[in-house]
Structure formats: C-alpha cells, structure tokens
Design an enzyme around this catalytic site. Structure first.
Site, short mmCIF file in Angstrom:
data_model
loop_
_atom_site.label_atom_id
_atom_site.label_comp_id
_atom_site.label_asym_id
_atom_site.label_seq_id
_atom_site.Cartn_x
_atom_site.Cartn_y
_atom_site.Cartn_z
N SER A 47 -46.83 33.55 -11.09
CA SER A 47 -46.58 34.62 -12.06
C SER A 47 -45.54 34.16 -13.09
CB SER A 47 -46.11 35.90 -11.36
OG SER A 47 -45.09 35.61 -10.42
N LYS A 115 -47.56 28.28 -1.00
CA LYS A 115 -48.57 29.35 -0.93
C LYS A 115 -49.82 28.91 -1.68
CE LYS A 115 -48.42 33.38 -3.38
NZ LYS A 115 -49.73 33.33 -4.08
N GLU A 184 -53.27 41.17 -1.40
CA GLU A 184 -53.01 41.77 -2.72
C GLU A 184 -54.10 42.78 -3.08
OE1 GLU A 184 -51.78 39.15 -5.85
OE2 GLU A 184 -51.92 40.70 -7.38
O1 KIV Z 1 -47.44 34.61 -8.32
C1 KIV Z 1 -46.93 35.55 -7.70
O2 KIV Z 1 -45.92 36.11 -8.10
C2 KIV Z 1 -47.59 35.97 -6.47
C3 KIV Z 1 -47.07 37.20 -5.78
C4 KIV Z 1 -47.35 38.41 -6.53
C5 KIV Z 1 -47.55 37.30 -4.38
O3 KIV Z 1 -48.52 35.35 -6.06
#
Ligand code: KIV
Length: 264
Positions: A47, A115, A184
């Site tokens: 993000s 992640k 999500e």
């Molecule tokens: O990129 C991000 O901020 C995310 C979160 C919203 C889990 O993947």
C-alpha cells in the site's frame, strides 16, 4: 511493553484467545511510534505504492522502493514482529528469483517475515521461501495485486463457490507453511469459520471481529490518505486536517512577520 513478539508468542495468543494488532508503517518515526504504542506486528505493505508514493495502484511499486522504506521502518521497530510485503513485480519471475527477492527483505532490510498475496502457484513460492528459513504470511480474499483481473475491489466470498475457494486457499497456505493469513474483505461468518478452522493466526481487514488479529492501512486509520476511505475504515485521527491547519498557520505567521519571534 512486554517482550519481543515472536512466531511462538503469536501462536500462544491465538491459543489463549488474546487479540493481536497489526498496522502498516513505511518510515522510521511512524514505525517507532507504533512500536512504542504496543502494536504486535508492523507490516511495510505494498500500500506504500498508493498512500506514500502516489502511484495509482499497489502494483506500481518496485522492489527497491519497498526495500528502501522497509529499511527505514525496521530502524524504528524493536518489539513488534516486522513483516515486509512482496510487491507484485516479485512474482513476474522464475521461482528462484522470487525467492531471492524474498530473502532480500530479510538480509538487506531485517524483516522477520514476508507477506505474499494469493495467486496461481503461490503455495510453491511459500514452501520455497519457508524452506530457506524465512517465515511467510499469506493473504486471501480481496488481493489488490490481482483485483483488477478479478472484477475489481468489492467483497469476496459472498456466494458459496467463492467462499469455498477462499477456504481452500487458506488451508493450502497453512499446509504450505504460512504462519498467518490476512483475510481481506470477506464476510464476517466466513472469516470466523476460517479463523476457527486454521491453527495459524488470521489477520482481518474489512472481515469482521472474529479474526485473531486486525490490520488496517495506517494512513487510513490516521486520516492521512484522503483520496478515498474504504467503508470498513474507522478514522481514529484526522492528521490531514491537522497538518493543513499547522502549515496554514505557519504560512500566515511568516507572511505577517510574526514568526520567528523573540522566543524562537
Ligand atoms: O499493503 C497493505 O497495506 C496490505 C494490508 C492492508 C494487509 O496488504
């Protein structure tokens, strides 16, 4: 605040029914404030692309941009488990190259884990990274890196077939070795079912209260990203307004020659 957060302490929290907290951070001072405020997991999310770098989507950010911000946030994080998000471009590569990219998050930026969002063959990626000793968090439901190809940014898992698909994906990620999975934008009951079925932690965003942990994009929580606010976001502060008011006052005082004054 108590001891450094580890994979074991996350597991113990799930077993004890103790809720966990995750937030995104992209720089040193914000990560430090969040760490001091007691957040359990800090994610340098992709993000970053939209809320800090001003790109139109999360797929535009490069690996080097991610690493640059991840290193800064790492320097502010002492207690929380520190996770780097693998950007979309990491996956347009042969498996070995993707694994090398993942390891850069550990060796160059000091991540405790990475992640990855659900996409075809992601289980092989998770297994390969985990075998190198780097813990992996999964991400199912709405997965922004592939959302455009999957009909946009709405809720996922609303009908039986798509709910079953998300359950299978979550189980496959657990079997591949993930220590946790972001859920999500899926219905509350589906998130509850997955959280009760899996032994690993679930981290909800827009997926109701029954997940083991919650995460939001910090710029949404703090009112710093003003382009749009998802329905599930609660703004705990309006930092955008606060910053504009402070800067307007500074402009005014400089123009009126009332700053600097004798005290400054
Ligand atoms: O990129 C991000 O901020 C995310 C979160 C919203 C889990 O993947």
């Amino acid at each position: 605040m108590s001891d450094k957060i580890t994979l074991d302490s996350l597991k113990q929290a799930k077993q004890a029914g103790r809720k966990l907290v995750m937030l995104t951070a992209y720089d040193h001072p914000t990560a430090r404030m969040m760490d001091e405020a007691g957040v359990d997991m800090i994610l340098v999310g992709d993000s970053l692309s939209m809320v800090v770098l001003g790109y139109p989507d999360t797929t535009s950010v490069t690996i080097d941009e991610m690493l640059h911000h991840t290193k800064a946030a790492r320097r502010g994080t002492k207690r929380a488990l520190f996770i780097g998000d693998m950007p979309s471009v990491s996956f347009d590569q042969p498996l070995e190259t993707t694994v090398e990219h993942a390891l850069r998050f550990q060796t160059e930026a000091g991540c405790d884990a990475v992640k990855v969002e659900w996409k075809p063959n992601i289980e092989a990626v998770v297994r390969a990274i985990a075998q190198k000793g780097l813990p992996v968090m999964g991400h199912v439901g709405l997965t922004p890196q592939t959302a455009a190809q999957e009909g946009g940014f709405g809720m996922r898992g609303k009908d039986i077939d798509s709910a079953k698909r998300i359950i299978q994906q979550a189980k496959a990620l657990e079997a591949a070795g993930c220590f946790g999975i972001v859920l999500e934008c899926i219905p509350t009951q589906l998130a509850q079912h997955i959280s009760q079925t899996l032994n690993i932690i679930t981290i909800g965003i827009g997926s109701g209260v029954h997940c083991d942990a919650q995460v939001v994009v910090s710029h949404d929580l703090l009112g710093l990203f003003e382009t749009f606010t998802p329905r599930f976001v609660k703004q705990y502060a309006q930092m955008g307004k606060t910053i504009r008011a402070a800067v307007s006052q500074y402009c005014e005082e400089v123009r009126q020659s009332t700053f600097p004054d004798a005290a400054h």
